[in-house]
Design a protein around this motif. Structure first.
Motif, PDB file in Angstrom:
ATOM      1  N   ASP A   1      -5.581  -4.043 -16.295  1.00  7.24           N
ATOM      2  CA  ASP A   1      -6.276  -3.347 -17.547  1.00  7.24           C
ATOM      3  C   ASP A   1      -7.185  -2.151 -17.336  1.00  7.24           C
ATOM      4  O   ASP A   1      -6.827  -1.656 -18.351  1.00  7.24           O
ATOM      5  CB  ASP A   1      -6.720  -4.841 -18.418  1.00  7.24           C
ATOM      6  N   ILE A   2      -7.532  -2.632 -16.089  1.00 10.00           N
ATOM      7  CA  ILE A   2      -8.100  -1.485 -15.875  1.00 10.00           C
ATOM      8  C   ILE A   2      -8.613  -0.352 -15.272  1.00 10.00           C
ATOM      9  O   ILE A   2      -8.672   0.936 -15.628  1.00 10.00           O
ATOM     10  CB  ILE A   2     -10.339  -2.110 -15.062  1.00 10.00           C
ATOM     11  N   GLU A   3      -7.573  -0.441 -14.702  1.00  9.60           N
ATOM     12  CA  GLU A   3      -6.530   0.311 -13.964  1.00  9.60           C
ATOM     13  C   GLU A   3      -5.323   0.804 -14.215  1.00  9.60           C
ATOM     14  O   GLU A   3      -3.643   0.879 -13.081  1.00  9.60           O
ATOM     15  CB  GLU A   3      -6.754   0.302 -12.378  1.00  9.60           C
ATOM     16  N   ARG A   4      -5.254   1.010 -15.682  1.00  6.86           N
ATOM     17  CA  ARG A   4      -3.875   1.206 -16.154  1.00  6.86           C
ATOM     18  C   ARG A   4      -3.115   2.451 -15.728  1.00  6.86           C
ATOM     19  O   ARG A   4      -1.671   2.925 -15.484  1.00  6.86           O
ATOM     20  CB  ARG A   4      -3.813   0.792 -17.760  1.00  6.86           C
ATOM     21  N   LYS A   5      -3.912   3.581 -15.713  1.00 11.45           N
ATOM     22  CA  LYS A   5      -3.004   4.406 -15.738  1.00 11.45           C
ATOM     23  C   LYS A   5      -2.929   5.059 -14.067  1.00 11.45           C
ATOM     24  O   LYS A   5      -1.300   5.313 -13.562  1.00 11.45           O
ATOM     25  CB  LYS A   5      -4.668   5.515 -15.359  1.00 11.45           C
ATOM     26  N   ASN A   6      -3.389   4.239 -12.682  1.00 15.30           N
ATOM     27  CA  ASN A   6      -2.750   3.754 -11.382  1.00 15.30           C
ATOM     28  C   ASN A   6      -2.275   2.700 -11.166  1.00 15.30           C
ATOM     29  O   ASN A   6      -2.567   2.073 -10.053  1.00 15.30           O
ATOM     30  CB  ASN A   6      -3.813   4.651 -10.513  1.00 15.30           C
ATOM     31  N   SER A   7      -1.580   1.904 -12.126  1.00 14.79           N
ATOM     32  CA  SER A   7      -0.788   0.737 -11.867  1.00 14.79           C
ATOM     33  C   SER A   7       0.105   0.425 -10.820  1.00 14.79           C
ATOM     34  O   SER A   7      -0.382  -0.588 -10.148  1.00 14.79           O
ATOM     35  CB  SER A   7       0.014   0.034 -13.404  1.00 14.79           C
ATOM     36  N   GLY A   8       0.748   1.425 -10.875  1.00 19.12           N
ATOM     37  CA  GLY A   8       0.993   1.105  -9.217  1.00 19.12           C
ATOM     38  C   GLY A   8       0.161   0.906  -7.990  1.00 19.12           C
ATOM     39  O   GLY A   8       0.182   0.162  -7.165  1.00 19.12           O
ATOM     40  N   ALA A   9      -0.503   2.031  -7.528  1.00 16.95           N
ATOM     41  CA  ALA A   9      -1.852   2.103  -7.267  1.00 16.95           C
ATOM     42  C   ALA A   9      -2.515   0.606  -6.809  1.00 16.95           C
ATOM     43  O   ALA A   9      -2.692  -0.173  -5.738  1.00 16.95           O
ATOM     44  CB  ALA A   9      -2.674   3.213  -6.724  1.00 16.95           C
ATOM     45  N   ALA A  10      -2.776  -0.017  -8.543  1.00 19.95           N
ATOM     46  CA  ALA A  10      -3.549  -0.970  -7.515  1.00 19.95           C
ATOM     47  C   ALA A  10      -3.182  -1.877  -8.161  1.00 19.95           C
ATOM     48  O   ALA A  10      -3.395  -2.459  -7.322  1.00 19.95           O
ATOM     49  CB  ALA A  10      -4.004  -0.972  -9.771  1.00 19.95           C
ATOM     50  N   SER A  11      -2.062  -2.248  -8.362  1.00 20.34           N
ATOM     51  CA  SER A  11      -1.198  -3.185  -7.861  1.00 20.34           C
ATOM     52  C   SER A  11      -1.021  -3.250  -6.651  1.00 20.34           C
ATOM     53  O   SER A  11      -1.153  -4.595  -6.219  1.00 20.34           O
ATOM     54  CB  SER A  11       0.469  -3.151  -8.658  1.00 20.34           C
TER      55      SER A  11
ATOM     56  N   LEU B   1       1.185  -1.155  -0.030  1.00 18.98           N
ATOM     57  CA  LEU B   1       0.043  -0.022   0.607  1.00 18.98           C
ATOM     58  C   LEU B   1       0.704   1.292   0.018  1.00 18.98           C
ATOM     59  O   LEU B   1       0.391   2.270  -0.741  1.00 18.98           O
ATOM     60  CB  LEU B   1      -0.831  -0.089   0.765  1.00 18.98           C
ATOM     61  N   PHE B   2       2.078   1.642   0.388  1.00 19.50           N
ATOM     62  CA  PHE B   2       2.896   2.349   0.480  1.00 19.50           C
ATOM     63  C   PHE B   2       3.928   2.077  -0.816  1.00 19.50           C
ATOM     64  O   PHE B   2       4.292   3.105  -1.237  1.00 19.50           O
ATOM     65  CB  PHE B   2       3.870   2.638   1.337  1.00 19.50           C
ATOM     66  N   VAL B   3       4.093   1.226  -0.816  1.00 19.45           N
ATOM     67  CA  VAL B   3       5.763   1.243  -1.988  1.00 19.45           C
ATOM     68  C   VAL B   3       4.296   1.375  -3.217  1.00 19.45           C
ATOM     69  O   VAL B   3       5.677   2.060  -4.071  1.00 19.45           O
ATOM     70  CB  VAL B   3       6.397  -0.217  -1.905  1.00 19.45           C
ATOM     71  N   GLY B   4       3.657   0.832  -4.120  1.00 16.41           N
ATOM     72  CA  GLY B   4       2.320   0.802  -4.846  1.00 16.41           C
ATOM     73  C   GLY B   4       2.608   2.678  -5.104  1.00 16.41           C
ATOM     74  O   GLY B   4       3.402   3.129  -6.773  1.00 16.41           O
ATOM     75  N   PRO B   5       2.550   3.563  -4.007  1.00 18.22           N
ATOM     76  CA  PRO B   5       2.344   4.449  -4.620  1.00 18.22           C
ATOM     77  C   PRO B   5       3.149   5.316  -5.163  1.00 18.22           C
ATOM     78  O   PRO B   5       3.454   5.976  -5.822  1.00 18.22           O
ATOM     79  CB  PRO B   5       1.380   5.701  -3.098  1.00 18.22           C
ATOM     80  N   LEU B   6       4.440   5.341  -4.252  1.00 17.67           N
ATOM     81  CA  LEU B   6       5.859   5.735  -4.378  1.00 17.67           C
ATOM     82  C   LEU B   6       6.255   5.898  -5.290  1.00 17.67           C
ATOM     83  O   LEU B   6       7.109   5.786  -5.978  1.00 17.67           O
ATOM     84  CB  LEU B   6       6.069   5.347  -2.988  1.00 17.67           C
TER      85      LEU B   6
END
Length: 392
Positions: free
Chosen positions: A328-338, A63-68
């Motif tokens: 594929d749905i949240e490609r724009k925010n793939s880090g947060a989605a991942s 949850l932290f590493v993805g957005p970072l």
């Protein structure tokens, strides 16, 4: 400006090792549970708590590493995670008490989460559609080698050294991974990174969590993984205590079962994504009912082993399919989605792991498997129906 790519082989190997590293850290020390129990003069449930804390770290860390990684890039995120892993592993080796060991395992889990979330984000940066599914499928094959190799090498290591020796090996692997990732080319160009301050980056979670179709795919995977973590947490005691296998025998059974995930991930590539999800969801539930029945009736080792292998194959179909459909749905925010895609399954694992230790371990494991597979089927069918309704 076009993104520079490493070779596909390099990406498969390095991203595969990164995504497998967190789970590998979990599986590698499983054969050492009895040894850790004796060393700290503690109970089996306290040692299992170190597994739970590691899973919590693996989940929360994403949850932290993805957005970072969305804000600062994929490479800095993974290199920072690996440095933290090395430091926490040293702390685990020299832990004087089981309580501190549990704390350092939590930090080690946070560090391992970087590889899990960034590997998915890099794939989403570079590929899309069928190419993304194919890459995820290949990633699952490489990833599947971790659970195969981890308990085998863990069993061999514990035979010739002690539990600290297992963590020394993990330290060496962390150094190798750190060096390998120095050559990773950044997949997220500066102009595509999240804008605004870091807190604004974390606000991206809101729209993603409100995306119904994305969350249905994530929940399908999350509940399916509940079966996996229930099996992982109970397997040392079922194989070694109930079926009277030694550490090597247990490790070999665990390794063979992990091959099922690899097989399932390859089967998934032969069908359209929605078809693969239906096949995987139904298979997981039917086989889950069979496996739960075998545990309730205390069936023999061979029958149990065959059922687990089949169940892991069904899981192998679901994992790359749901990951590809969701990202594929949240490609724009793939880090947060991942991060969400990674956090919720590990949260599921941290909840499930202690539950299998309540009462009779065969009965509690059977119940966990049945409920997990039933919930996964429900979310899968709702996701399919919702997707078809949106296409009309």
């Amino acid at each position: 400006m076009d993104v520079q790519k490493n070779s596909r082989l390099y990406l498969l190997l390095v991203m595969g090792m990164l995504s497998a590293f967190g789970p590998f850290v979990t599986d590698f020390y499983l054969p050492g549970f009895p040894s850790i129990t004796d060393y700290f003069k503690t109970s089996a449930s306290m040692v299992q708590l170190s597994l739970t804390s590691s899973m919590l770290g693996l989940g929360l860390g994403q949850l932290f590493v993805g957005p970072l990684s969305d804000k600062y890039g994929r490479k800095p995120a993974i290199l920072g995670s690996l440095v933290l892993f090395l430091l926490s592993t040293v702390a685990c080796i020299f832990s004087p008490t089981i309580e501190l060991f549990i704390v350092f395992r939590f930090i080690q889990g946070i560090a391992g989460s970087g590889g899990v979330v960034v590997s998915k984000s890099v794939a989403a940066d570079l590929y899309k559609g069928k190419d993304l599914t194919a890459f995820f499928s290949m990633l699952m094959v490489v990833n599947g080698l971790g659970p195969i190799a981890a308990p085998v090498f863990g069993g061999i290591t514990i035979k010739f050294t002690n539990w600290q020796g297992i963590f020394v090996v993990l330290l060496a692997l962390g150094v190798i991974l750190l060096i390998s990732n120095l050559y990773l080319k950044e997949s997220l160009l500066p102009e595509k990174r999240a804008k605004g301050n870091i807190f604004a980056t974390f606000r991206n979670f809101g729209p993603i969590l409100r995306n119904k179709q994305f969350m249905l795919y994530v929940l399908s995977q999350t509940t399916a993984v509940g079966f996996l973590f229930g099996y992982i947490a109970s397997s040392p005691f079922i194989f070694q205590n109930h079926y009277q296998l030694g550490p090597i025998g247990y490790a070999l059974c665990f390794a063979v079962n992990s091959l099922g995930v690899m097989l399932g991930s390859r089967i998934a590539t032969f069908f359209r994504l929605q078809k693969s999800l239906i096949i995987g969801g139904i298979s997981l539930f039917v086989l889950g009912c069979l496996l739960a029945t075998i545990l309730f009736l205390e069936g023999g080792l061979i029958v149990f082993e065959l059922a687990i292998f089949a169940q892991m194959t069904a899981l192998g179909i679901i994992l790359p399919t749901t990951s590809s459909l969701a990202l594929d749905i949240e490609r724009k925010n793939s880090g947060a989605a991942s991060a969400i895609l990674g956090f919720l399954p590990f949260l599921s694992g941290s909840i499930v792991s202690p539950l299998v230790g309540l009462g009779n371990i065969l009965t509690s494991t059977a119940l966990v498997i049945f409920v997990s597979c039933l919930l996964s089927l429900v979310f899968t069918m709702v996701a399919i129906r919702n997707s078809r309704a949106n296409e009309v």
